[in-house]
Motif scaffolding. Structure first.
Motif, PDB file in Angstrom:
ATOM      1  N   SER A 145      -1.431  -6.831  -7.660  1.00 41.66           N
ATOM      2  CA  SER A 145      -1.425  -8.264  -7.360  1.00 41.66           C
ATOM      3  C   SER A 145      -0.474  -8.567  -6.218  1.00 41.66           C
ATOM      4  N   ILE A 146       0.732  -8.009  -6.307  1.00 33.06           N
ATOM      5  CA  ILE A 146       1.722  -8.303  -5.272  1.00 33.06           C
ATOM      6  C   ILE A 146       1.258  -7.732  -3.938  1.00 33.06           C
ATOM      7  N   ALA A 147       0.724  -6.499  -3.977  1.00 25.48           N
ATOM      8  CA  ALA A 147       0.275  -5.877  -2.734  1.00 25.48           C
ATOM      9  C   ALA A 147      -0.823  -6.724  -2.092  1.00 25.48           C
ATOM     10  N   GLN A 148      -1.692  -7.316  -2.913  1.00 23.82           N
ATOM     11  CA  GLN A 148      -2.734  -8.188  -2.350  1.00 23.82           C
ATOM     12  C   GLN A 148      -2.100  -9.364  -1.612  1.00 23.82           C
ATOM     13  N   ASP A 149      -1.096  -9.965  -2.243  1.00 25.66           N
ATOM     14  CA  ASP A 149      -0.402 -11.083  -1.590  1.00 25.66           C
ATOM     15  C   ASP A 149       0.223 -10.650  -0.278  1.00 25.66           C
ATOM     16  N   VAL A 150       0.901  -9.480  -0.338  1.00 21.84           N
ATOM     17  CA  VAL A 150       1.618  -9.008   0.847  1.00 21.84           C
ATOM     18  C   VAL A 150       0.644  -8.765   1.990  1.00 21.84           C
ATOM     19  N   VAL A 151      -0.468  -8.091   1.688  1.00 23.51           N
ATOM     20  CA  VAL A 151      -1.419  -7.765   2.752  1.00 23.51           C
ATOM     21  C   VAL A 151      -2.093  -9.048   3.272  1.00 23.51           C
ATOM     22  N   ARG A 152      -2.414  -9.936   2.342  1.00 23.01           N
ATOM     23  CA  ARG A 152      -3.050 -11.192   2.767  1.00 23.01           C
ATOM     24  C   ARG A 152      -2.112 -11.958   3.705  1.00 23.01           C
ATOM     25  N   SER A 153      -0.838 -12.027   3.319  1.00 24.87           N
ATOM     26  CA  SER A 153       0.135 -12.730   4.169  1.00 24.87           C
ATOM     27  C   SER A 153       0.232 -12.083   5.544  1.00 24.87           C
ATOM     28  N   ALA A 154       0.208 -10.743   5.558  1.00 29.65           N
ATOM     29  CA  ALA A 154       0.338 -10.038   6.828  1.00 29.65           C
ATOM     30  C   ALA A 154      -0.842 -10.352   7.740  1.00 29.65           C
ATOM     31  N   TYR A 155      -2.026 -10.391   7.166  1.00 29.98           N
ATOM     32  CA  TYR A 155      -3.215 -10.719   7.968  1.00 29.98           C
ATOM     33  C   TYR A 155      -3.124 -12.133   8.494  1.00 29.98           C
ATOM     34  N   LEU A 156      -2.594 -13.018   7.652  1.00 33.08           N
ATOM     35  CA  LEU A 156      -2.422 -14.417   8.047  1.00 33.08           C
ATOM     36  C   LEU A 156      -1.473 -14.497   9.237  1.00 33.08           C
ATOM     37  N   GLU A 157      -0.374 -13.730   9.118  1.00 32.88           N
ATOM     38  CA  GLU A 157       0.637 -13.748  10.162  1.00 32.88           C
ATOM     39  C   GLU A 157       0.095 -13.183  11.465  1.00 32.88           C
ATOM     40  N   ALA A 158      -0.767 -12.188  11.338  1.00 34.90           N
ATOM     41  CA  ALA A 158      -1.338 -11.583  12.532  1.00 34.90           C
ATOM     42  C   ALA A 158      -2.445 -12.453  13.112  1.00 34.90           C
ATOM     43  N   GLY A 159      -2.716 -13.563  12.445  1.00 36.72           N
ATOM     44  CA  GLY A 159      -3.749 -14.471  12.941  1.00 36.72           C
ATOM     45  C   GLY A 159      -5.166 -14.029  12.621  1.00 36.72           C
ATOM     46  N   ASP A 196      -9.292 -14.114   8.241  1.00 40.24           N
ATOM     47  CA  ASP A 196     -10.700 -13.909   7.870  1.00 40.24           C
ATOM     48  C   ASP A 196     -11.008 -12.441   7.630  1.00 40.24           C
ATOM     49  N   GLN A 197     -10.189 -11.543   8.240  1.00 42.73           N
ATOM     50  CA  GLN A 197     -10.476 -10.116   8.113  1.00 42.73           C
ATOM     51  C   GLN A 197     -10.049  -9.563   6.761  1.00 42.73           C
ATOM     52  N   TYR A 198      -9.200 -10.317   6.065  1.00 47.79           N
ATOM     53  CA  TYR A 198      -8.686  -9.795   4.804  1.00 47.79           C
ATOM     54  C   TYR A 198      -9.699  -9.981   3.687  1.00 47.79           C
ATOM     55  N   ASN A 199      -9.858  -8.986   2.862  1.00 51.87           N
ATOM     56  CA  ASN A 199     -10.524  -9.240   1.582  1.00 51.87           C
ATOM     57  C   ASN A 199      -9.867  -8.421   0.481  1.00 51.87           C
ATOM     58  N   ASP A 200     -10.000  -8.913  -0.738  1.00 55.62           N
ATOM     59  CA  ASP A 200      -9.256  -8.354  -1.866  1.00 55.62           C
ATOM     60  C   ASP A 200      -9.637  -6.910  -2.184  1.00 55.62           C
ATOM     61  N   ASP A 201     -10.746  -6.424  -1.589  1.00 56.93           N
ATOM     62  CA  ASP A 201     -11.155  -5.060  -1.914  1.00 56.93           C
ATOM     63  C   ASP A 201     -10.339  -3.999  -1.176  1.00 56.93           C
ATOM     64  N   MET A 202      -9.529  -4.423  -0.220  1.00 61.67           N
ATOM     65  CA  MET A 202      -8.675  -3.441   0.459  1.00 61.67           C
ATOM     66  C   MET A 202      -7.620  -2.922  -0.501  1.00 61.67           C
ATOM     67  N   VAL A 203      -7.126  -3.807  -1.344  1.00 60.19           N
ATOM     68  CA  VAL A 203      -6.077  -3.464  -2.288  1.00 60.19           C
ATOM     69  C   VAL A 203      -6.707  -3.531  -3.672  1.00 60.19           C
ATOM     70  N   PHE A 204      -6.879  -2.388  -4.290  1.00 61.31           N
ATOM     71  CA  PHE A 204      -7.594  -2.401  -5.559  1.00 61.31           C
ATOM     72  C   PHE A 204      -6.905  -1.510  -6.587  1.00 61.31           C
TER      73      PHE A 204
END
Lengths: 297, 207, 247, 408
Positions: free
Chosen positions: D255-269, D272-280
């Motif tokens: 769960s935390i890793a999903q948040d972290v990766v999602r935030s990172a994608y957000l920060e990188a602008g 839209d490229q993020y989806n929850d299946d990257m971190v499973f």
């Protein structure tokens, strides 16, 4: 790298040998000694000999508590020790009290009884000469409780029979009634906890058999707090050696520790040969390159 | 608000945990035990999240017919069979026959075998890495070999080798491990402190 | 490609036959264990359908196993059994008459908060539960690490650099203690982050890394034995328990 | 409180027990010959000396001590210890002690519902019975009252408290000085500098990046340090538009890793490229997880593998499989037993503390860097203390060990 790029020399190719070949060698090194029943004798070192001598000098009907504190993954290493010490104790006619502070130890106690004690010592009577007390939860807390009152925790044996029905349990009030405690395992809880919570406060002799990995952590307790330790397959083989020296009849028997030592020795040799081989290739290659570049640099 | 509340929770709870270490009273011990119990229970709730993720990933693989999708069926079958066996009403506990046997005859052998793969990998890693490429690599090689050679009967050489090996294990080994442990202790305490104070907050995400 | 397919089917057929024979001779359970063991070992050769099968089965079964363990081992006795003891009377009669402990509502609420993350709108609330878990262990870790990994080590490293034994000056022990002392000091220097590894400090750091490397080699060599033992255990299972070729 | 007990015991001893013990001996002399035929001789009487509360605990425990004449030891089987809440109340058997052991650690229940419950700050009385080998036993006089109590502060842990306070002070000081903009030097770490390069390499090769957070829980320090590095890696990955695979062992970590990766994608602008299946989630059984990750490695063939977090025996299985597919591998763990395997099988390894430091390095956040400085200071102080310790020990003073001893 320079010059004849497409045609790698044999030495170069061998340097990146397919690792499956190494795998194959390891498998063979482990299996062959098992199949042929090959064993390797180990000279007994003092740390093992002392535990052996202690048991050797126990008078008949002494009370020995064996705690099976290990699980299936370490059983290949530990089981030979348990077998050897059970054999030795039975040769000395001591009474064996078997228990476990690891849940997984319960099954292993059972198999030690079924596979070693019962077939080799048919004269041993359950409840009079040996007893399986089974597993109780509580880790080191259990040891503390047993130290004060054994039967409060063990009110029945592993089969649920009331403990006072067994003649050999009648004089047992607490851990101080035992002449020796041997713990097999070396993880947590294990030998260290037996020393700290039983051996030290009650001045009860404690011995142990543990995996090779945990042995260095326990050596500091020898010889003041531990009678002796069997460390890994080597320790088991050393104990078996002492046993055979004293009771030559065991010379004909298959000894788990010595057999494991053989597999160990062969696979260690194989691994070391591969390492040396790799280094030899490396130096040949380096020498070749130096020649090619004219020895300069 | 979305940020401040979690950080406040972290601060209060962690401060309590620090103080309770120094207070042996019953009431504190109980509170401590409650907190630990609660985190364990929350952890079980989290398992549901895990199972949900597992279901979704595998379901999507099957639906999209992506590579190796057939094996996702195996995973889901294994999952459902074990859950059904473990949850069937009336069996009601973990002692039931099928559950125990699935554990002992499916899980345990695979687990032990995966573990034993290490025997092969430790050999291949040693072959590759134990080369005298540099001074440091030679040290690695040398001390590794000395320790390994102990297990091989070498006749009269056995004694001195085993003494050197024991010395390496008891002296430099002890020194290096102690230095690493001290570093870890400091680093971990510093990180814990930063978490308490809300400086280290990557784990909360950024939204 | 076709030849490869045929070979694949031949292997499959052989495995099925061997499996059937083994079931008849050794019983289903032992056979399943033995074949799964072989499937995992086959990974050493290369990735293949049998490994994939064992791997995927293992993942599914183990995930469910821990789920069941968590439910029956934690949720039932420690959550439901404490919130409303009569509810678990059927499975754990011993707990039935205990008084209810209402503080257990808190983990229930936090647990549900955690599950809220599946909702896109209320996902943020799950962080409260995460904060609770992280906070608990952060506090615990602060004292625990400082105590055992830091303060305890002062005690252990205050060694005597001039050791006398029963027979007078003990050279071996003295050298060992000096090496330990220098090793620890140089190891610590290596871990300094805010000072450049130059000059005398650089020498210290370099010595530190030498001690570290000796240790890593030794630990590696030492572990070989334990790993071989594990493999021996599996081979005893295959060749002994299953095939009956040992002893 | 303790003094009170001791004084009470002493008064009792002098005033009550001693005369009676003497009297009992006199008494025995006379009927000796008369009773010899009909009655066996009882063993000597034990004398309760004190009941001591154990310091630095929550109470509920008491050590009773007694005296026993040496010549009596051979005559008896052992002692039985009885306790009551009033001198004339009913005494209950608490336990036994062997014949040559003259104290008993009475552990009472902590919980009121426990039949064994022993209340704090209440009076308790003890009676010791010597059990003779001939079947006759003799009872001591009643000893007490003794009390047990809980303590508010554990004095044995003072060194830890001092350590925590000093360390917290350093950390806060250097963080605040870092905040004021003081430039802090940190030495380069190869493993950290390789991170960006490794992401770039994966992009060039068009292969994914595999990030393993280990098998720790979300609360393990190593895992938390790894989250920060994951954030950095994910941001780079998002910028370079590479694939990221994060298989997880623990659902909360997931769960935390999903948040972290999602935030990172957000920060990188690139949200839209993020989806929850990257971190499973894979599974939380150690070796099943390894089997799964091994499968992912040989099938997805990542160009770069990160192993950062808490690892156990699986470290080498992962690193060797990763090596066989030719991936660049960056590892880091605080598990001492696993560091050698990563050092041997990976290209870069962050050893212990370096893993924690990595988050500060990558973030270049002055707050995080400040705490590195504090750690260095603590190390420096420790080295000085070691030196003093060694010197003082050399001069025969062992006090430094006493100063830092933690008594549990």
């Amino acid at each position: 790298m320079n010059g004849n790029g497409e045609q790698k020399s044999l030495v170069e190719r061998l340097q990146f040998i397919d690792r499956r070949i190494i795998f194959l060698f390891i498998a063979v090194a482990v299996v062959l000694p098992l199949l042929f029943g090959a064993t390797l004798k180990e000279e007994t070192t003092p740390i093992v000999q002392e535990l052996f001598d202690f048991i050797e000098h126990l008078p008949p009907d002494s009370r020995v508590l064996l705690s099976f504190d290990y699980g299936p993954t370490t059983a290949p290493e530990i089981q030979p020790m348990a077998d050897a010490i059970v054999r030795h104790c039975a040769e000395r006619d001591t009474r064996l009290y078997m228990m476990a502070i690891w849940a997984t130890g319960h099954n292993l106690t059972g198999s030690t009884i079924e596979e070693t004690l019962k077939p080799e010592f048919p004269g041993y009577v359950y409840g009079e000469d040996y007893i399986n007390l089974g597993y109780k939860a509580g880790n080191q807390g259990l040891i503390r409780l047993l130290f004060d009152d054994f039967k409060r925790m063990y009110s029945t044996d592993a089969n649920g029979t009331a403990i006072d029905e067994f003649p050999m349990m009648q004089q047992i009030k607490n851990l101080k009634n035992f002449d020796l405690i041997v713990s097999f395992g070396g993880g947590f809880p294990g030998i260290k906890e037996w020393v700290l919570y039983a051996g030290d406060p009650g001045n009860i002799p404690v011995g142990g058999g543990c995996t090779a990995v945990s042995a260095p952590l326990l050596y500091p307790y020898y010889p003041n707090q531990l009678v002796g330790i069997l460390g890994g397959a080597k320790g088991a083989a050393e104990y078996e050696n002492a046993l055979i020296t004293k009771y030559p009849a065991y010379g004909k028997k298959w000894m788990g520790g010595m057999s494991l030592m053989m597999s160990q020795a062969v696979s260690h040799v194989v691994i070391m040969l591969f390492i040396l081989f790799g280094n030899a290739l490396y130096f040949i290659l380096r020498a070749q390159r130096k020649l090619e570049t004219g020895g300069g640099e | 608000m979305k940020r401040r509340v979690p950080l406040t929770i972290v601060f209060i709870v962690s401060l309590f945990m620090v103080i309770q270490y120094f207070v042996p009273l019953d009431s504190w011990a109980w509170m401590y035990q409650y907190l630990i119990d609660w985190t364990i229970i929350i952890g079980v709730f989290a398992l549901l999240l895990g199972i949900w993720s597992l279901l979704r990933v595998n379901y999507e693989k099957i639906q999209r017919k992506s590579e190796n999708w057939q094996y996702s069926i195996v995973t889901l079958l294994g999952l459902f069979i074990m859950i059904i066996v473990g949850f069937v009403p009336g069996w009601g506990n973990l002692e039931n026959y099928t559950y125990q046997h699935l554990f002992y005859y499916v899980l345990v052998p695979i687990q032990a075998t995966m573990f034993s793969l290490l025997a092969f990998f430790i050999a291949s890693a040693a072959f590759r890495a134990f080369r005298a490429r540099s001074a440091l690599a030679s040290l690695l090689l040398f001390s590794g070999l000395i320790i390994m050679i102990r297990f091989v009967p070498m006749g009269p050489l056995s004694e001195p080798i085993s003494e050197i090996a024991t010395w390496i294990l008891q002296v430099p080994n002890l020194a290096a491990k102690r230095a690493i442990i001290i570093g870890i202790g400091l680093g971990a305490a510093a990180t814990a402190l930063k978490i308490m104070l809300g400086i280290e907050r990557a784990y909360l995400g950024r939204d | 490609m076709a030849a490869r397919n045929i070979a694949g089917y031949v292997v499959l057929a052989l495995i099925v036959i061997a499996f059937a024979i083994s079931v008849v001779l050794k019983g289903l359970l032992l056979t399943v264990g033995a074949f799964l063991t072989l499937f995992i070992f086959s990974f050493l050769y290369k990735d293949n359908p049998y490994y994939k099968f064992a791997e995927h089965l293992f993942v599914g079964v183990s995930a469910a196993y821990w789920m069941c363990m968590g439910f029956w081992g934690t949720m039932v006795p420690n959550l439901f059994g404490k919130l409303y003891p009569p509810m678990v009377g059927g499975v754990l009669p011993a707990l039935k008459d205990n008084p209810a402990e209402f503080h257990m509502v808190i983990p229930l609420i936090l647990g549900i908060m955690l599950l809220m993350r599946l909702s896109s709108k209320a996902g943020w609330i799950s962080k409260w539960a995460l904060a609770f878990i992280v906070g608990t262990t952060a506090g615990l870790n602060l004292v625990r690490y400082l105590r055992s990994d830091f303060i305890q080590q002062i005690n252990n490293t205050a060694l005597s650099l001039y050791v006398t034994g029963a027979t007078g000056f003990d050279l071996g022990a003295t050298v060992s203690n000096i090496v330990i002392f220098i090793g620890v000091m140089c190891g610590l220097i290596y871990f300094f982050f805010s000072k450049e590894h130059k000059g005398a400090f650089g020498v210290g750091a370099r010595t530190g890394i030498i001690v570290l490397m000796v240790t890593f080699g030794a630990s590696f060599g030492y572990t070989v034995m334990a790993r071989i033992s594990l493999l021996v255990g599996r081979m005893q299972f295959l060749f002994g328990d299953w095939l009956g070729m040992i002893r | 409180m303790r003094y009170k007990c001791i004084i009470a015991a002493a008064v009792l001893f002098v005033g009550l027990i001693l005369p009676q013990a003497l009297f009992a001996q006199e008494d025995a002399e006379v009927p000796d010959s008369l009773l010899a035929e009909v009655q066996l001789e009882p063993p000597p009487q034990p004398v309760v000396t004190e009941g001591v509360d154990r310091p630095n605990d929550n109470g509920h425990k008491l050590t009773v001590k007694w005296k026993y004449p040496e010549e009596g030891v051979d005559l008896i089987e052992g002692f039985e210890v009885y306790r009551s809440m009033s001198p004339d109340g009913e005494f209950q058997l608490r336990g036994q002690s062997p014949a040559d052991y003259f104290e008993y650690f009475d552990i009472g229940g902590v919980d009121k519902s426990d039949p064994d419950y022993m209340a704090n700050d209440e009076d308790y009385y003890y009676k010791i019975v010597a059990i003779g080998k001939n079947g006759v036993s003799s009872e001591s006089e009643i000893g007490g009252p003794f009390q047990t109590s809980g303590q508010v502060f554990h004095t044995g842990k003072i060194p830890v408290l001092i350590g925590v306070v000093i360390f917290a002070f350093f950390t806060v000081y250097f963080i605040s000085s870092a905040k004021k903009g003081k430039e802090l030097y940190v030495r380069p770490l190869a493993g950290i500098e390789a991170v960006d390069e490794a992401v770039g390499r994966a992009t060039e090769m068009g292969k994914p990046i595999l990030y393993i957070l280990g098998i720790g829980t979300a609360a393990d320090i190593a895992t938390i340090a790894s989250f920060t590095i994951l954030g950095r890696v994910a941001k780079k990955v998002a910028e370079y538009q590479t694939d990221l695979i994060v298989p997880c062992y623990e659902p909360i970590v997931m769960s935390i890793a999903q948040d972290v990766v999602r935030s990172a994608y957000l920060e990188a602008g690139r949200p839209d490229q993020y989806n929850d299946d990257m971190v499973f989630f894979v599974t939380n059984a150690q070796f099943a997880y390894v089997a799964g990750v091994n499968g992912i490695m040989v099938r997805e063939r990542p160009a770069t593998n990160f192993y950062l977090g808490y690892f156990a025996a699986e470290s080498l299985i992962l690193a060797e499989t990763g090596n066989s597919i030719g991936a660049i591998q960056i590892a880091g763990t605080d598990q001492i037993t696993q560091i050698p395997f990563f050092v041997v099988a990976c290209d870069y390894t962050l050893i212990g503390e370096e893993l924690y430091a990595a988050s500060a390095y990558l973030g270049r956040d002055p707050l995080l860097l400040g705490s590195l400085k504090a750690e260095d200071w603590a190390k420096g102080i420790l080295m000085v203390v070691f030196l003093i310790g060694v010197l003082t020990v050399a001069f025969g003073w062992d006090g430094i060990r006493e100063l830092v001893r933690v008594n549990l």
